[in-house]
Each structure stands twice: as structure tokens, then as C-alpha cells.
Design a protein around this motif. Structure first.
Motif, short mmCIF file in Angstrom:
data_model
loop_
_atom_site.label_atom_id
_atom_site.label_comp_id
_atom_site.label_asym_id
_atom_site.label_seq_id
_atom_site.Cartn_x
_atom_site.Cartn_y
_atom_site.Cartn_z
N SER A 1 0.40 8.66 -0.36
CA SER A 1 1.11 9.64 -1.17
C SER A 1 0.97 11.08 -0.66
O SER A 1 1.81 11.92 -0.98
CB SER A 1 0.66 9.56 -2.62
OG SER A 1 -0.74 9.78 -2.72
N ALA B 1 0.85 -1.18 0.00
CA ALA B 1 0.00 0.00 0.00
C ALA B 1 0.88 1.23 0.00
O ALA B 1 2.05 1.16 0.35
CB ALA B 1 -0.91 0.00 1.23
N ALA C 1 -4.41 10.52 0.90
CA ALA C 1 -4.43 10.05 -0.49
C ALA C 1 -3.49 8.87 -0.62
O ALA C 1 -2.40 8.87 -0.04
CB ALA C 1 -4.01 11.18 -1.43
N GLY C 2 -3.90 7.88 -1.37
CA GLY C 2 -3.08 6.70 -1.57
C GLY C 2 -3.95 5.56 -2.08
O GLY C 2 -5.01 5.78 -2.66
N SER C 3 -3.51 4.34 -1.84
CA SER C 3 -4.28 3.18 -2.29
C SER C 3 -3.82 1.93 -1.55
O SER C 3 -2.82 1.96 -0.84
CB SER C 3 -4.09 2.98 -3.80
OG SER C 3 -2.73 2.73 -4.07
N GLY C 4 -4.57 0.85 -1.72
CA GLY C 4 -4.21 -0.43 -1.13
C GLY C 4 -4.60 -0.57 0.33
O GLY C 4 -3.89 -1.18 1.10
N TRP C 5 -5.75 0.00 0.70
CA TRP C 5 -6.17 -0.01 2.11
C TRP C 5 -6.62 -1.37 2.59
O TRP C 5 -6.65 -1.62 3.78
CB TRP C 5 -7.30 0.99 2.36
CG TRP C 5 -7.13 2.33 1.76
CD1 TRP C 5 -8.05 3.00 1.00
CD2 TRP C 5 -6.02 3.22 1.86
NE1 TRP C 5 -7.58 4.23 0.63
CE2 TRP C 5 -6.33 4.39 1.14
CE3 TRP C 5 -4.78 3.14 2.47
CZ2 TRP C 5 -5.45 5.46 1.03
CZ3 TRP C 5 -3.91 4.20 2.36
CH2 TRP C 5 -4.25 5.34 1.66
N THR D 1 -12.30 5.28 -0.18
CA THR D 1 -12.42 5.00 -1.60
C THR D 1 -11.15 4.26 -2.03
O THR D 1 -10.26 4.03 -1.22
CB THR D 1 -12.56 6.29 -2.44
OG1 THR D 1 -11.33 7.02 -2.40
CG2 THR D 1 -13.69 7.17 -1.92
N ASP D 2 -11.05 3.91 -3.30
CA ASP D 2 -9.86 3.23 -3.80
C ASP D 2 -8.61 4.10 -3.69
O ASP D 2 -7.51 3.59 -3.60
CB ASP D 2 -10.04 2.83 -5.27
CG ASP D 2 -11.06 1.71 -5.43
OD1 ASP D 2 -11.36 1.04 -4.42
OD2 ASP D 2 -11.55 1.52 -6.55
N ARG D 3 -8.79 5.43 -3.72
CA ARG D 3 -7.64 6.33 -3.74
C ARG D 3 -7.57 7.30 -2.56
O ARG D 3 -6.69 8.16 -2.52
CB ARG D 3 -7.64 7.13 -5.03
CG ARG D 3 -7.47 6.24 -6.22
CD ARG D 3 -7.35 7.03 -7.46
NE ARG D 3 -7.21 6.12 -8.58
CZ ARG D 3 -7.09 6.51 -9.81
NH1 ARG D 3 -7.09 7.79 -10.10
NH2 ARG D 3 -6.97 5.64 -10.78
N SER D 4 -8.48 7.20 -1.60
CA SER D 4 -8.43 8.11 -0.46
C SER D 4 -9.10 7.50 0.76
O SER D 4 -9.87 6.54 0.67
CB SER D 4 -9.10 9.44 -0.81
OG SER D 4 -10.47 9.24 -1.05
#
Length: 110
Positions: free
Chosen positions: A11, A8, A26-30, A49-52
Motif C-alpha cells: 500500500s 498480498a 507497508a502492506g500485508s500478506g508477505w 511484521t504483519d503490516r510492514s
């Protein structure tokens, strides 16, 4: 249970944030059901979400604080909240500071 690091990435994190305000990560892979561990407390995110990921900074969290996102018993990301960040320095002689002179730091959460 041993925590295992997932692939994960965090960013960006909103700064500065006061207790009771929302932190935007902000990021991904939670992972499946992320929770945020910060200041000795576990906080359920208000939005994922997928990105936050968005959560409210608990009142007991010291600043700056180290935080991590845990999902299904695994660490899905680590980040700092309200960590000082120096963008640039300025001395009384522009690029340097003279003996007994002044040095100013510019940045965030100083």
C-alpha cells in the motif's frame, strides 16, 4: 519452479531512498520467509511484521527500480522504489503554459 501470485498488497513505499538506506514497505500478506528481489540482488529484510517490511536498498540497485517480495517461491508483492511521481503541474499562465513559456512539475523523485 514457477512463481505464483499470492493475495498480498503493497500500500505504500518510502521514497526517495538512496543505496544503503532502509526502504519501508507497508502492506500485508508477505508469507512465511519473505525476501526482496531488486536490481538483480536478493535482500533479506531487516524487519518483517504483519503490516510492514523493512530492507536496506543494495548499492547496485539502479533508481528507479522495480522490486518484488518473494516468499516460499511465490511472488508476494511488487512495487517500485524511487519512481517519479508528479503531484501537480504549473504553467506560466497558472493553469496552462503559453507558447515559449514555462511549465513546472512538482512531486517526488523527479
Amino acid at each position: 519452479m514457477t512463481a505464483v501470485l499470492l493475495l498480498a498488497a503493497v500500500s505504500w513505499v518510502s521514497n526517495p531512498v538512496r543505496p544503503g538506506e532502509h526502504v519501508y514497505v507497508a502492506g500485508s500478506g508477505w508469507g512465511g520467509h519473505p525476501q526482496v528481489e531488486i536490481g538483480g540482488a536478493t535482500v533479506a529484510p531487516d524487519l518483517v511484521t504483519d503490516r510492514s517490511l523493512v530492507f536496506r536498498l543494495p548499492s547496485g540497485a539502479a533508481t528507479p527500480s522495480q522490486a518484488r517480495i518473494v516468499s516460499d517461491g511465490r511472488v508476494a508483492g511488487t512495487f517500485a522504489v524511487n519512481a517519479p511521481e508528479v503531484w501537480w503541474l504549473e504553467g506560466d499562465d497558472f493553469e496552462r503554459s503559453t507558447p515559449g513559456g514555462r511549465l513546472r512539475a512538482f512531486g517526488r523523485a523527479l
